[in-house]
Structure formats: C-alpha cells, structure tokens
Design an enzyme around this catalytic site. Structure first.
Site, PDB file in Angstrom:
ATOM      1  CB  CYS A  85      10.704 -46.240 -21.128  1.00 57.84           C
ATOM      2  SG  CYS A  85      10.248 -45.449 -19.522  1.00 57.84           S
TER       3      CYS A  85
ATOM      4  NE  ARG B  32      13.790 -45.517 -25.786  1.00 58.20           N
ATOM      5  CZ  ARG B  32      13.597 -44.677 -26.829  1.00 58.20           C
ATOM      6  NH1 ARG B  32      14.463 -44.528 -28.090  1.00 58.20           N
ATOM      7  NH2 ARG B  32      12.243 -44.305 -26.859  1.00 58.20           N
TER       8      ARG B  32
ATOM      9  CD1 TRP C 146      15.112 -41.049 -16.769  1.00 58.75           C
ATOM     10  CD2 TRP C 146      13.163 -40.469 -17.047  1.00 58.75           C
ATOM     11  NE1 TRP C 146      15.136 -39.906 -16.453  1.00 58.75           N
ATOM     12  CE2 TRP C 146      13.781 -39.371 -16.807  1.00 58.75           C
ATOM     13  CE3 TRP C 146      11.873 -40.093 -17.746  1.00 58.75           C
ATOM     14  CZ2 TRP C 146      13.242 -38.144 -16.627  1.00 58.75           C
ATOM     15  CZ3 TRP C 146      11.192 -38.803 -17.592  1.00 58.75           C
ATOM     16  CH2 TRP C 146      11.853 -37.906 -16.924  1.00 58.75           C
TER      17      TRP C 146
ATOM     18  CG  ASN D 240       8.848 -44.820 -24.666  1.00 59.15           C
ATOM     19  OD1 ASN D 240       8.977 -43.922 -23.855  1.00 59.15           O
ATOM     20  ND2 ASN D 240       9.360 -44.626 -25.988  1.00 59.15           N
ATOM     21  N   GLY D 241       6.396 -43.755 -22.904  1.00 54.68           N
ATOM     22  CA  GLY D 241       5.283 -42.871 -23.147  1.00 54.68           C
ATOM     23  C   GLY D 241       4.563 -42.400 -21.837  1.00 54.68           C
TER      24      GLY D 241
ATOM     25  CD  GLU E  69      26.053 -27.285 -23.679  1.00 56.80           C
ATOM     26  OE1 GLU E  69      24.832 -27.214 -23.548  1.00 56.80           O
ATOM     27  OE2 GLU E  69      26.463 -28.418 -23.874  1.00 56.80           O
TER      28      GLU E  69
ATOM     29  CE  LYS F 152      26.778 -30.955 -21.321  1.00 58.33           C
ATOM     30  NZ  LYS F 152      26.378 -30.846 -22.489  1.00 58.33           N
TER      31      LYS F 152
ATOM     32  CD  GLU G 202      23.570 -33.270 -18.831  1.00 57.78           C
ATOM     33  OE1 GLU G 202      23.040 -33.855 -19.586  1.00 57.78           O
ATOM     34  OE2 GLU G 202      24.299 -32.368 -19.333  1.00 57.78           O
TER      35      GLU G 202
ATOM     36  CG  HIS H 132      21.961  -5.437 -14.797  1.00 57.70           C
ATOM     37  ND1 HIS H 132      21.565  -3.984 -14.353  1.00 57.70           N
ATOM     38  CD2 HIS H 132      22.790  -5.531 -15.661  1.00 57.70           C
ATOM     39  CE1 HIS H 132      22.159  -3.311 -15.207  1.00 57.70           C
ATOM     40  NE2 HIS H 132      22.936  -4.086 -15.978  1.00 57.70           N
TER      41      HIS H 132
ATOM     42  CE  LYS I 189      23.252 -38.667 -25.734  1.00 53.89           C
ATOM     43  NZ  LYS I 189      23.858 -37.514 -25.287  1.00 53.89           N
TER      44      LYS I 189
HETATM   45  O1  M6R Z   1      18.526 -35.391 -28.515  1.00 57.22           O
HETATM   46  P1  M6R Z   1      17.881 -33.928 -28.230  1.00 57.22           P
HETATM   47  O2  M6R Z   1      19.294 -33.144 -28.686  1.00 57.22           O
HETATM   48  O3  M6R Z   1      16.817 -33.519 -28.882  1.00 57.22           O
HETATM   49  O4  M6R Z   1      18.230 -33.790 -26.768  1.00 57.22           O
HETATM   50  C1  M6R Z   1      17.814 -32.467 -26.102  1.00 57.22           C
HETATM   51  C2  M6R Z   1      18.406 -32.424 -24.686  1.00 57.22           C
HETATM   52  O5  M6R Z   1      17.633 -33.441 -23.811  1.00 57.22           O
HETATM   53  C3  M6R Z   1      19.948 -32.729 -24.498  1.00 57.22           C
HETATM   54  O6  M6R Z   1      20.476 -31.956 -25.147  1.00 57.22           O
HETATM   55  C4  M6R Z   1      20.237 -32.536 -22.919  1.00 57.22           C
HETATM   56  O7  M6R Z   1      20.095 -31.240 -22.583  1.00 57.22           O
HETATM   57  C5  M6R Z   1      21.805 -33.046 -22.758  1.00 57.22           C
HETATM   58  N1  M6R Z   1      21.550 -34.184 -21.921  1.00 57.22           N
HETATM   59  C6  M6R Z   1      22.368 -31.989 -22.373  1.00 57.22           C
HETATM   60  O8  M6R Z   1      23.852 -32.497 -22.070  1.00 57.22           O
END
Ligand code: M6R
Length: 606
Positions: free
Chosen positions: A2, A27, A77, A101-102, A476, A480, A483, A499, A601
């Site tokens: 947020c 955010r 959010w 926020n929180g 990773e 990606k 996500e 396995h 983000k």
């Molecule tokens: O700001 P940070 O690197 O701590 O964020 C960690 C994750 O939230 C962030 O890497 C998230 O997994 C990404 N959106 C992946 O693309």
C-alpha cells in the site's frame, strides 16, 4: 504494501495527491482513495474512492469539490477484504479519516470490543478499527495527537498511518510502527509518504519517522511527538530529498518489463563498478560461514551466488527464506555474518530477519537497490546494486544487478582470504566486465526466444530444470513465468526429474532445460531424452552446439562462455533468456505484464 501520500500547502491538494499516488502504485494498485478537508466546502471532508489504479480515482474525482489544501491518499494492495470501494482507504468514522499501510494483527479482538461498546463497521478491513479507536480517545477529551497515541497503545502489528480530522483543516497527523513513513518539508508546506522517493519532486528535505513517533504536519513545517511529549528534532535526521535513479518512463517500449530487460547491460556494468571499491568488512573476509536471507527472486540470486562463494572463496553458505528465518528463536552455531538481499530494501520479512540477526549479535550486511531504504539504514554494512528504479513487478534488471554485485564481492572476498590470487581475480573480473556485451547479445536475440515461447501455447504447467547454480536460475525462471503469465511452473535440479516431476510430463507440458557446455551437458542430454520419451515439449537453453548435443530439440542459443569466470557468466545469461521467454508467454496471453494480478512491487507486509 500500500502507498500513502499526504500534503498540506497553500494550493489545491488533489493534483499533488494524485501525482504522489501514481509514483506509489508499485506498492499496490487494486483500489485507491483520497480524503481532503476544506471548511469552506459544503461538507468539511470530501472522500472519494475507486476500484483499480489512480487513473480510475482521477475519473471519480472529476466534478467533486477540489479546493482543499490538505489531504491524504492511498493506493491499496488488499490484505483483509477483497478489492472494493468499501474496503478501499481512507476509512472514515466520526469525521476522522485514516489511510494505513501494514497489518493490524489484533483487529478481530478490537472489533469485538468496539462492537460491544456500540460501534458498527462497514468494511472487511483490519484498518477500520483505527478511526474508531481514535474517536474513542477523542471523546475522552484528548487532542488529535493524544487520541492517536491512545489508539497506538491498543494496536498490535505493523502500521504507518496518516489521519485527517474534519474539524481541523490546518494539520494532518501521521504515525508509524514497523511500516515505513517519511515526512518532508518544502517551501510551500509539508508532505508525507510511505516512500521518500515520492517526496523528491516537492520537498527539499525528508525525515524517516522512527517507530512510535507521531508527526504533525502544518503549512509551516513538521513537529514530532511521542505519547510522552514533543521531540526536539535533531537536524541531522533530515536528509536531502533524493529522487530514485532511472527515469520511470517506458519510452518506446511496450512495457516497463521489456525496457528493464533491455537496460540490463548498463545496469550490470554500473553495479560491477560500484562494488569494486566498496569497503568489505572483516566479518565477511574472516567468515567461517555465511547465511543469506531474502525473499522471492532475491533469494534465488542468493542461491546462485552461494554456489560461487563456496567454489571461489571456499566459504560454506546457507540460503534461508526470510519469512522462515525471522521466526527462529535462536540461530545456533558461532557468530557469522547474515547477508540480507533485497531490491526494495523494505520487504517486511527480510527487514524482520535483519532485526533478528542484529538482536542475536550477528554482523549484518544488506545488498539493496534503494540506498535510502530501511534495510540500508539498519544494517551494519551496505552494498548497493545500481539497477535504477524498477517499475515492473517482475524483478529483471534488479536480479542481474544483484548477481553482478555478488560476483564482484565474491571475487574480492576470495582474494582477501587468499582463496584465489590477484592474477586469477583480474582475469575473472575481465570476464565479468565483458559480460554486459553478451547480455546485450541475448537481448538482441529476443525475436528467436519469442518464437520459442510458442511452445507454451495452451500449456497449463511447465518445468524448468538446471544443475548447480543453474538449478536456482531454473527456479527464478519458473517464478518469472508464473508471476506474469499465470502458468504454473516449477524449477528443479535436473537430477531430481526422475524422482518425481517426470510423472507430470505429457504432451502438453513445456520443459525448459538449462544445459550449458561442460561436464554436465551429457547428463542434461539424458534428462532431455527422458522428457522427450514421454512426449514433453523440450526447450534447451544452451551455449553449446545444441544441434549436435541434443538434435531434434528447439534451442535458445546463448553466447559461448569459455573464460575463467564462465561458471559465473552462464547463469546470468540463462536468466536473461528466461526473463524474455516469460515476457513473451505473458504477452501472448494478453496479460498486463507490468502489473500482474494480486501482486505488488514492494511487499511491506508479513
Ligand atoms: O524487494 P525485494 O527484493 O526484497 O523483493 C523480494 C520479492 O518480493 C521479489 O523478488 C519478488 O519475488 C519479485 N516480484 C519476483 O519477480
């Protein structure tokens, strides 16, 4: 998560509130709202909310009274309660409007006790109890600050709040515990936000509130209070307002993600340079082991780098997910450095992990992309990535910049420990310095990768396989994909295929195999054969002569890495290829790549 923004000055607040919110949409962007106070209006307080992003809020504001010079705004959010106009902030009760926020952890108990005292609630949010609590304390005859202090004593969890009162058009009040909140001073008034960068266009100087502090913002400045009284502000706490680096415009690119992928050669090179001279603490040089702590992509960067540190510097490394690490009661074994990796420097779990490590007396090192972040303020040692502002939710350039910083630090630590000599380090560094041009080659070949993305047509699930540090790159790559394209994907160490995961393979399943030239290429070829025997749609990502190694399989061909730092270079190039692959799968599915559903983000809640 947020975003919070607030302003009091001599001009109409609405345009600045909207502009401030736009810079905070990273955010959260499921709904937005605004509250402004103007005693000259037909009603002293105007509250407008909308589902969706700030543009929708701007539409909803058209035609509404807009002369108020004081207001607060929020982009959400959702944590408690689905995205809806009712659940959007500000939440208002008895002329008191609050943005938050929180997470208020004891909101259910507070609702119950307030309910028993006759209060009724209109939303599903945890936030709504806050204006009710403030109203209760105001009814006891306390002023605004006293009422907020009273409410804070009853709230548990983490929060940053901004509050306006319909009977006070001259002040806005803010407070924090756990979640970030920054106030700023400008010639024409005072501002607040959950992110210092959002204040940069307006303010000369900014100050991050400490836990438990309450700030009162008026046109002529900011006053800090604690429940026990006024605080004299130590001038050194003010910092010049600094915009985050890197323009947040996408230019001719269809999406920020594409632009950010394209920027990687430069950001990688800048990050190498920035970390060549950074001072390395003895704690790292003398470490008998290192624990990396991070979330999401940053944790995968840690996994890739931990393999490098073990191989090159001979330091045993462990990677822990921050949300797990933070729950530990104690960290057994001798004191050793804890390295926190975070793009934002704000991620709630990683920040809590940092605090836990400090409490346990462990040396802390933060690697962040936002120099003014909370982690940078709290860690013993800070290293920076120079990715510039990353707008797209998916980490791309911040991930490869983390790898760049970790690679340089690994080489430098290895030299200081005597694990490699200066000449070896120079040769490896020369390899690293050449890497941006190879990243550019991968980016330039995006068209071919886009064609390969067709293998994902109609797919509901995918597997990514790799060995060594490429196993972490596989994870990773899978992250990606899920996500931004909403295709379920998992990354595995390739040897694990038989396995269990092999049972999933059928003719509809794309299987992306990272298999570079070298000793494991043959083993990779076997994994590919096993998948093909079950009809799986293999895509082999390799720098080898793919046609010879794995004939009849489509390839994504990477530049051939043969230098002394090939083991560092290959995962970086693989990772860029997987970013491009995920991007094209998502675009083909018509998804808003930069703002995937349900995500934000910066994850500032636990
Ligand atoms: O700001 P940070 O690197 O701590 O964020 C960690 C994750 O939230 C962030 O890497 C998230 O997994 C990404 N959106 C992946 O693309």
């Amino acid at each position: 998560m947020c975003g919070i923004f607030g302003v009091i000055n001599g001009e109409p607040a609405a345009p600045k509130l909207l502009e401030g919110l736009r810079s905070l949409e990273y955010r959260g962007y499921d709904s937005a709202g605004i509250a402004m106070v103007d005693p000259r209006g037909s009603a002293p307080m105007t509250v407008v909310k909308a589902i969706g992003g700030v543009d929708r809020l701007a539409d909803a504001l058209r035609g509404r009274p807009a002369d108020a010079v004081l207001g607060i705004a929020h982009t959400r959010w959702a944590t408690h309660g689905q995205p809806s106009v009712d659940n959007a902030h500000p939440h208002v009760h008895a002329g008191i409007a609050v943005v938050h926020n929180g997470i208020i952890e004891n909101h259910a108990a507070l609702r119950a006790s307030l309910g028993a005292a006759g209060h009724s609630f209109a939303t599903d949010t945890d936030t709504e109890v806050i204006p009710h609590l403030i109203a209760v304390h105001r009814a006891e005859g306390r002023d605004a600050v006293g009422a907020i202090a009273g409410a804070m004593q009853e709230l548990s969890g983490s929060y940053a709040i901004a509050v306006v009162f319909d009977d006070d058009p001259d002040a806005l009040v803010a407070a924090r515990k756990g979640s970030p909140l920054v106030v700023g001073c400008a010639r024409d008034g005072a501002y607040l936000s959950s992110d210092a960068a959002a204040l940069a266009p307006y303010c000369d100087k900014v100050l991050a509130l400490d836990d438990g502090e309450i700030a009162v913002l008026r046109r002529d400045g900011v006053e800090l209070r604690r429940p026990e009284g006024k605080i004299r502000i130590d001038e050194s706490r003010w910092a010049p307002a600094r915009a985050s680096t890197g323009a947040a415009t996408r230019g001719a690119f269809a999406h920020f993600m594409l632009k950010e992928i394209d920027e990687q050669p430069d950001r990688f090179a800048d990050t190498i340079t920035a970390n060549l001279k950074a001072e390395i603490p003895n704690a790292l040089v003398e470490a008998r082991r290192i624990t990396f702590v991070a979330c999401g992509s940053s944790a995968y960067a840690a996994s890739v780098a931990s393999a490098w540190l073990e191989d090159v510097a001979g330091i045993p490394c462990k990677v822990e997910i921050a949300s797990e690490f933070r729950m530990r009661r104690r960290i057994p074994g001798e004191a050793h450095p804890v390295v926190l990796i975070s793009q934002s420097g704000e991620t709630a779990d990683t920040l809590a992990a940092l605090r836990l490590a400090k409490e346990q007396g462990l040396p802390t090192v933060a690697l962040v992309n936002v120099a003014a972040s909370q982690m940078a303020r709290e860690a013993d040692t800070v290293f920076e990535t120079r990715a510039g502002k990353e707008v797209s939710v998916a980490a791309t350039k911040s991930f490869t910049a983390q790898l760049a910083a970790l690679a340089v630090l690994c080489l430098r630590i290895a030299v200081l420990r005597g694990s490699i000599d200066e000449t070896q380090a120079r040769l490896m560094l020369a390899d690293l310095r050449a890497l941006p041009q190879h990243i550019a080659t991968v980016v330039a070949g995006a068209g071919k990768i886009a064609q390969a993305a067709e293998r994902f047509e109609g797919a509901r699930s995918a597997l990514y396989l790799g060995r060594g540090s490429s196993a972490a790159v596989a994870c990773e790559g899978a992250l990606k994909l899920k996500e931004i394209s909403y295709v379920h994907a998992e990354g595995y160490a390739a040897g694990e295929l038989k396995h269990g995961p092999l049972a999933l393979v059928d003719t509809a399943m794309p299987v992306v195999v990272l298999g570079a030239s070298g000793p494991v290429l043959e083993k990779t070829a076997s994994a590919i054969a096993e998948v093909r025997a079950r009809g799986g749609r293999v895509l082999h990502v390799t720098d080898a002569d793919g046609a010879a190694a794995t004939p009849d399989v489509p390839h994504v061909v990477l530049p051939r890495m043969t230098g002394p730092a090939a083991a560092i270079a290959v995962p970086v190039l693989e990772c860029v290829a997987l970013q491009i692959l995920a991007y094209h799968v998502a675009v083909a599915r018509g998804i808003n790549v930069d703002r995937p559903r349900n995500l934000a983000k910066s994850v500032t809640v636990e």
